[in-house]
Motif scaffolding. Structure first.
Motif, PDB file in Angstrom:
ATOM      1  N   VAL A   1      -6.783   4.012  -2.321  1.00  0.00           N
ATOM      2  CA  VAL A   1      -6.511   3.646  -0.935  1.00  0.00           C
ATOM      3  C   VAL A   1      -7.286   4.596  -0.040  1.00  0.00           C
ATOM      4  CG1 VAL A   1      -4.765   3.503   0.885  1.00  0.00           C
ATOM      5  CG2 VAL A   1      -4.215   2.719  -1.423  1.00  0.00           C
TER       6      VAL A   1
ATOM      7  N   THR B   1      -4.132  -2.194  -7.455  1.00  0.00           N
ATOM      8  CA  THR B   1      -4.720  -1.211  -6.551  1.00  0.00           C
ATOM      9  C   THR B   1      -4.914   0.117  -7.274  1.00  0.00           C
ATOM     10  OG1 THR B   1      -3.659  -2.258  -4.654  1.00  0.00           O
ATOM     11  CG2 THR B   1      -4.454  -0.009  -4.351  1.00  0.00           C
TER      12      THR B   1
ATOM     13  N   VAL C   1       0.842  -1.203   0.000  1.00  0.00           N
ATOM     14  CA  VAL C   1       0.000   0.000   0.000  1.00  0.00           C
ATOM     15  C   VAL C   1       0.875   1.250   0.000  1.00  0.00           C
ATOM     16  CG1 VAL C   1      -1.689   1.311   1.323  1.00  0.00           C
ATOM     17  CG2 VAL C   1      -1.910  -1.178   1.147  1.00  0.00           C
TER      18      VAL C   1
ATOM     19  N   THR D   1      -8.598  -0.759   0.473  1.00  0.00           N
ATOM     20  CA  THR D   1      -8.094  -0.608  -0.887  1.00  0.00           C
ATOM     21  C   THR D   1      -9.170  -1.018  -1.884  1.00  0.00           C
ATOM     22  OG1 THR D   1      -7.145  -2.855  -0.968  1.00  0.00           O
ATOM     23  CG2 THR D   1      -5.713  -1.061  -0.184  1.00  0.00           C
ATOM     24  N   TRP D   2      -9.157  -0.361  -3.027  1.00  0.00           N
ATOM     25  CA  TRP D   2     -10.035  -0.700  -4.142  1.00  0.00           C
ATOM     26  C   TRP D   2      -9.156  -1.110  -5.313  1.00  0.00           C
ATOM     27  CZ3 TRP D   2     -11.192   3.023  -0.584  1.00  0.00           C
ATOM     28  CH2 TRP D   2     -12.475   3.007  -0.024  1.00  0.00           C
ATOM     29  N   SER D   3      -9.410  -2.299  -5.838  1.00  0.00           N
ATOM     30  CA  SER D   3      -8.543  -2.861  -6.870  1.00  0.00           C
ATOM     31  C   SER D   3      -9.372  -3.441  -8.012  1.00  0.00           C
ATOM     32  CB  SER D   3      -7.651  -3.965  -6.289  1.00  0.00           C
ATOM     33  OG  SER D   3      -6.940  -3.507  -5.162  1.00  0.00           O
TER      34      SER D   3
END
Length: 289
Positions: A64, A61, A16, A54-56
């Motif tokens: 964040v 990714t 991250v 997190t969005w992936s």
């Protein structure tokens, strides 16, 4: 192409931080920085991991989120995904629905400074302008003159002095020398420097921590504080100059900071230290009453 919302494990926080470093781009809005997580590392990696989302897409990714308090999430979005409609739609849905585990029910706020698509989706679902913030930036393309204050780099031997100044500055007893050591043990601190300002008598009067995102990228000032017994003597301006000088030594392209717009004194201090105000920005807020 589904967007996956996840809560990283403690051992995934390094990845991250890497993403956040890569997203720091000169001239872009001041958004969530690896230094923000570096400062929060004082609570320990296990607790910090519980505050990160997190969005992936397909394992990559794209955004964040950091839960900076119980009802506020601060976001960083990959620069190339600022107008990603699918991502924006999913983030807006996730922060609006308490069952998704990002923000609780009731009034809440989102700090999203990069991502016009997200702002559009949130506005369309009832989110409105919230608290104002004032970002500032000092470009580091010219040598920074030495500050008018003795400044030392804080190590474990000075952690107690640093923590004491911080507690006095912010009127809080939470930050201890043990917390400083926990923060300094985190991976983000390898690209950070904690400074302590000393007056003519050698008394600790000011402190600041600066965080690099790597050479050629914007660095962050977080936090900066002046001991309550030593205010009004120019120490704030001096330690902010020292912060810029430290980031310049570390290869940063600029020194950035964002403070509440209502903190007029803090804004004036940064301006006096050569930081230029950028456009005022506002959180997006949802009054779910």
């Amino acid at each position: 192409m589904a967007i996956d919302l996840t809560r990283p494990a403690p051992d995934e926080l390094r990845a991250v931080l890497t993403a956040l470093r890569e997203w720091q781009v000169e001239g872009a809005p001041v958004q969530l920085h690896p230094g923000d997580l570096g400062w929060a590392w004082q609570v320990g990696p296990e607790r910090l991991a519980g505050l990160v989302r997190t969005w992936s897409r397909h394992g990559r990714t794209l955004a964040v989120g950091f839960l900076d308090g119980p009802v506020v999430v601060r976001l960083a979005i990959a620069p190339e995904a600022g107008d990603d409609e699918e991502l924006a739609r999913q983030i807006a849905a996730d922060v609006s629905d308490p069952d998704r585990g990002v923000l609780p029910a009731g009034p809440r706020a989102v700090e999203a400074r990069l991502g016009p698509a997200l702002a559009r989706h949130l506005s369309a679902t009832g989110w409105t302008a919230g608290d104002p913030w004032q970002p500032l930036r000092r470009v580091l393309d010219e040598p920074v003159a030495p500050p008018d204050l003795e400044v030392v780099t804080v190590g474990p031997d000075r952690a107690r002095d640093c923590a004491a100044v911080h507690r006095s500055a912010f009127g809080s007893d939470r930050f201890t020398d043990d917390r400083w050591r926990e923060m300094a043990a985190g991976p983000a601190f390898t690209e950070a420097r904690c400074l302590l300002g000393l007056d003519e008598n050698g008394a600790p009067v000011a402190t600041v921590t600066v965080w690099s995102a790597g050479p050629g990228r914007p660095g962050l000032v977080e936090p900066m504080g002046i001991h309550a017994d030593h205010r009004g003597r120019g120490h704030g301006t001096a330690i902010c100059v020292a912060a810029a000088a430290a980031l310049q030594e570390m290869g940063a392209s600029s020194a950035t900071v964002a403070t509440e717009a209502t903190r007029v004194g803090a804004v004036r201090t940064y301006v006096a230290a050569g930081y230029q105000p950028l456009g005022e920005v506002r959180d997006l807020a949802l009054d779910a009453s």
